[in-house]
Each structure stands twice: as structure tokens, then as C-alpha cells.
Design an enzyme around this catalytic site. Sequence first.
Site, short mmCIF file in Angstrom:
data_model
loop_
_atom_site.label_atom_id
_atom_site.label_comp_id
_atom_site.label_asym_id
_atom_site.label_seq_id
_atom_site.Cartn_x
_atom_site.Cartn_y
_atom_site.Cartn_z
N TYR A 140 18.04 81.32 108.78
CA TYR A 140 17.16 80.39 108.05
C TYR A 140 18.03 79.76 106.96
O TYR A 140 19.24 79.67 107.10
CB TYR A 140 15.96 81.20 107.53
CG TYR A 140 14.86 80.42 106.87
CD1 TYR A 140 14.42 79.20 107.38
CD2 TYR A 140 14.23 80.93 105.73
CE1 TYR A 140 13.39 78.52 106.77
CE2 TYR A 140 13.19 80.25 105.12
CZ TYR A 140 12.77 79.04 105.64
OH TYR A 140 11.76 78.37 105.03
N LYS B 204 12.37 78.71 111.79
CA LYS B 204 11.07 79.07 111.20
C LYS B 204 10.32 80.05 112.09
O LYS B 204 9.75 81.05 111.61
CB LYS B 204 10.23 77.80 111.02
CG LYS B 204 10.61 76.96 109.83
CD LYS B 204 10.13 77.58 108.53
CE LYS B 204 10.43 76.66 107.37
NZ LYS B 204 9.97 77.19 106.08
N ASP C 34 9.81 69.78 107.49
CA ASP C 34 10.86 68.82 107.10
C ASP C 34 10.57 67.41 107.59
O ASP C 34 11.46 66.68 108.05
CB ASP C 34 12.22 69.30 107.59
CG ASP C 34 12.75 70.46 106.75
OD1 ASP C 34 12.14 70.76 105.71
OD2 ASP C 34 13.75 71.08 107.13
N ASP D 143 6.48 72.54 103.79
CA ASP D 143 7.18 71.98 102.63
C ASP D 143 6.19 71.65 101.51
O ASP D 143 6.54 71.71 100.34
CB ASP D 143 7.95 70.73 103.04
CG ASP D 143 8.92 71.01 104.17
OD1 ASP D 143 9.86 71.78 103.96
OD2 ASP D 143 8.71 70.48 105.28
N ALA E 152 9.49 65.12 91.80
CA ALA E 152 8.11 65.23 92.29
C ALA E 152 7.91 64.44 93.57
O ALA E 152 7.20 63.43 93.60
CB ALA E 152 7.13 64.77 91.20
N ALA F 81 7.33 68.23 98.11
CA ALA F 81 7.23 69.62 97.68
C ALA F 81 6.69 69.71 96.26
O ALA F 81 5.80 70.52 95.97
CB ALA F 81 8.60 70.30 97.78
N ASN G 228 9.67 80.46 100.95
CA ASN G 228 8.45 80.23 101.73
C ASN G 228 8.18 81.34 102.74
O ASN G 228 7.05 81.50 103.21
CB ASN G 228 8.55 78.90 102.48
CG ASN G 228 8.53 77.71 101.55
OD1 ASN G 228 8.77 77.83 100.35
ND2 ASN G 228 8.23 76.54 102.08
#
Length: 571
Positions: A109, A182, A254, A277, A310, A313, A473
Site C-alpha cells: 500500500y 486497497k 483516487d 479519499d 482543502a 480530502a 485510512n
Amino acid sequence: MKREYEQATAVGNAPLRIRTRGRAVLSNPMTNRGTAFTEAEREALELDGLMPTAFTTLENQTQRVYEQFRSTKTMLGKFLTLNALRDRNEVLFYHLLSSHLEEMLPVVYTPTIGEAIERFSHTYNRPRGVFLSIDHPEKVEQGLRNYGLDAEDVDLVCVTDSEGILGIGDQGIGGIQIAIGKLSVYTAAAGVHPRRTIPIVLDTGTDNLGLLSSDMYLGERHARVRGERYDEFVDQFVQTVTKLFPHAMIHWEDIGTANAHRILERYRDEVCTFNDDIQGTAAVVLAALLAGVDVTGTSLDEQRIVIFGAGSAGIGIADLVKDQMLRTRAARTEEEAYSHFWPIGLQGLYVDDDDTLHDFQRVYARRREEVADWDVADPERIGLLDVIRNVRPTILIGTSTKGGAFTQEVVEEMARHNPRPIIFPLSNPTSRAEATPADILRWTDGKALVATGSPFEPVTHDGIRHTIAQSNNALIFPGLGLGVAACRATRITPGMIAAASQALAGLVNAWRPGAPLLPGIGDLRLVSATVAIEVARQAAKEGVAERPLTDPVQQVYERMWQPRYPKVEAI
């Protein structure tokens, strides 16, 4: 067409019923167990003479492949070694990974997966996953059918369009590796059976000129398709997945900033869909914030939160914290909840007259008149230090991928007004972290509460050993997926995401000096099971569970696949 083997994948370790014989058994990673086949199994499956005569246990095999892993020098080499093992023997791969999860998670990962994605067209070997091209929409359904799974066989579909890969951007077809990675974590951390998942890449082209100019590139050779044609392709994909695999959760990974929020909003009330995300990052950060706020002795309604970087995510974090404020009455109205946030992007603080903001960002923009009297270097581009000086935030979150952005001046200014500042430099990989924990703790005299996106070694300051929480995550999404599968949730609600965060926060005791704000990666199986139970319970409360759990602990435990060789039956 008869399958090579049969196994009930939805419950524990059911018997493996193998139809093929001889070398075909050894060529399938789910039926192959190499020298761990017993004498009787070798005879029944016609394997005599096809391997050394000695019998070895799964533990012996794991020791052997671990030595091979350790002898590989580079991180990419280790990744490829594990990849080859998975293509040879899937049970052995997951037994090794689960036995050394903390050591190997950074290999399968983030951060190593980033290099594997960049090198995908050069290291490509055995196909894994489903590749769907926007140039051939008529082949979407057949491509998904060709993976060989039926409607009842699929719990998770992880899909990317590869535009926003980690901190390295558009990587074209190589993004299939992030989907594979993932799903490996779903299996290792939460026991989701590897044959109940499908990794998918939507090949919509790439704007990466390095890839387009390479003779080795394996994807569609044109600029990334956008607009109406892109939306139609995504919609065709979603409708086809929900038709073929009606119980599957669609995990978006992503997706580029311009599309991620839009896609999530488009489908979240229609199908079981989740963007890691946006929602996964937010959930684990919320858990760390809840633990941190508890240590400070304050409450959510007292927090002033600056989010530096910002995008998808960062705003995802703000959305979940905002919802938590409303849920716990830390804010009485949405307007009041929004007032706790100061988002910063490439052009500085978000203000309401900035026409470059996306809709999901604009709702957090500050009013121009609100900042008109601030003492700032450039009123047209209000930077991080300006915001820190004028807002005096209690929480600073970095999702910018701008390494070193939290300078000594920024951190010291924040600490000047807070006895226990909460500072989270979350960007990956390590080189892109906004600050290091060692610097933050030094500049705040050990008072800061820190969580990072990348793994960092413990830091000793003034005789106290600080274990740094990794806001990974993987602490959330595996348990969420397991909970959804266990109760067959038809939607993923904000309440289920919040339940996951609260379950995670409840597993730590951050009051001890130097204690982390989150559990360690080595506890992922416990974490995932705990999160799954609370997610399933919340789904039942909200009426989105097709199969509400009557005995949650037992049912979740039984749903978790263990990487052990099951009983073999030759058929």
C-alpha cells in the site's frame, strides 16, 4: 462452463472443492498450496512427481517466503516479490502479509504502491483486475462478466480513474495497482475473502505526457476524456456493476478533485458507494480529532479549524466534522457549523468572491468583508501564517502535499495561543508531509497532539516517548467494507461513517503522556472487527441493512476469512 474449483466464500474457511488436476491445480493461486499438499491430496489431484516429496506446513512456507522478502533490497523489489507470491499462492501471500502487517503494509500500500503505479507498464507481468476503456463502452458489461464472478459472489468493487493517485497525480492505466492494493488491505485487515472483490481501472486516457510518449505505456493513448462523455461512461459503469453485482459496495479511489465529490453526490443516495479519499480519510481524522479534543478537555464547539490544502480530502474532513458537530449539537445550524472552518488552497484562504472554487469548496469560503480588516501581507492571497495569526486556531490539518509548509513560525504562532495545539500533517508520502512530528514537538515544547498520514518513528522529547499516530485510512475502510458486507447494507450513510469514527476513537486511551491518538497498524484485525460491528449496527438503526445482525460479534467474526489452507475435496 464449469469452474476450476468451488468454495463458499461468504463464510469462514469452507472446504475447497477442486475440479482440475495436475499442473492446472498448481497454476491457480487459489488452489495451489505447493509443498503443503498432503500425500493423499497429491494422489487425489494427480500431483505426484510435480513437486518435491517433502511435506511442509503453511508456517514453514511462510518462514521461507519471509526470508525471500527480507533478502530483497529495494522497496519496489519487495513489492514485486509479494506480487509474484500472490500470483502463485494466494493463501500463503495473505498469511505472510497478515503475520507481518505493520512491516508489509507500506509495501503493498502507500508509499511503495506509488512507485509501483508509476512503473506499471514496465513491470507488468500477470493480469489482475478489470480494465475498462472509455473508447469501448460496449465492452463494459462483458469485461465485468469475464472476471468470472456471479451476482452473489461480490462484496466489494474498488475502482479508480487514476487521475489523482496519492501525491503523484495522473498515472493512467497504472492506477489499477491502487485498486489491487486497497483490496489486499480489505482482505488482510478485515478478512474479506479475496475472491469476493474486484479491482477495476476506468481507462479514460491520461494527461501525463511522460506516459503518452512512452512506447511501453499500456493504456489508451490520448488525453484524458472529460465532460459529458466521461459522465456517461461512469454512469454506464455504475449501472452495469449494480445490475451484475447488486450487493457490492463501490469503493471509489483516487478520482480527480473535479470529479470525486460530484460522483459521490451523484450516486450516494442511489447505490452503496464510498469514496475513501473523501469519506475514509475524513473518518480516521475525525477519530483522531475526537481523541485529541478529549485530551485537551475542550469540546467540538470550541474548535477553530484550519485546513491547509482543502481539496477533496480536506473538504471531506470538514464535511464529516461539520456533520459530527450537528449530530452532537456542538453546532445548532449548518451556518454555525461552517463557521468553525478556515480552508486554504493554492490561492490562499477561500473567500466567497473567488470564482475558481468548486461548489463543494465554496460552502466553506469566508466572507470577504469578514477578512477585510485583517493585517495581512497580501489581501488578495491570504496565506497560512496570516490565517494562523488572525484566527488563532486550535486545530491545524494539512492535506496539501506541500512538504514543509508547517514552518517553525507557523507552529510556534499556533502554540502561542493554545496549551495543547492539535496539528495533523497528513500528506503522503513522507517527503510531502507538511512537517515532521519531531519538529512539531520541538517547536511546541512537546505539547502538540500530532497525527500524520505517513508512518513516523516515535519521538522522545524531554524524557517522554511520543508514539506518533498514523492517520491511515486502513484503520477505517476495511472494517467499513466488512460491516457493509455482513449486513448487506444498501447505502453508506453519514451516520455509518460517524459510527466507524467513534468505534475507532473508542479503542485508544490518549491520556497517557506520549500516547498515540489512534490504534497501531499492528491491531488492524481487532480495529476492523470493532468498526464493522458498529457500522452494521448503525446500518440497521437507519433501515439500510438488508440482513440486520442478530449476534453482531459472532456474525462478523464468522464472516472474516482466515488465510489458512481449507480442507481439500477432489471432485
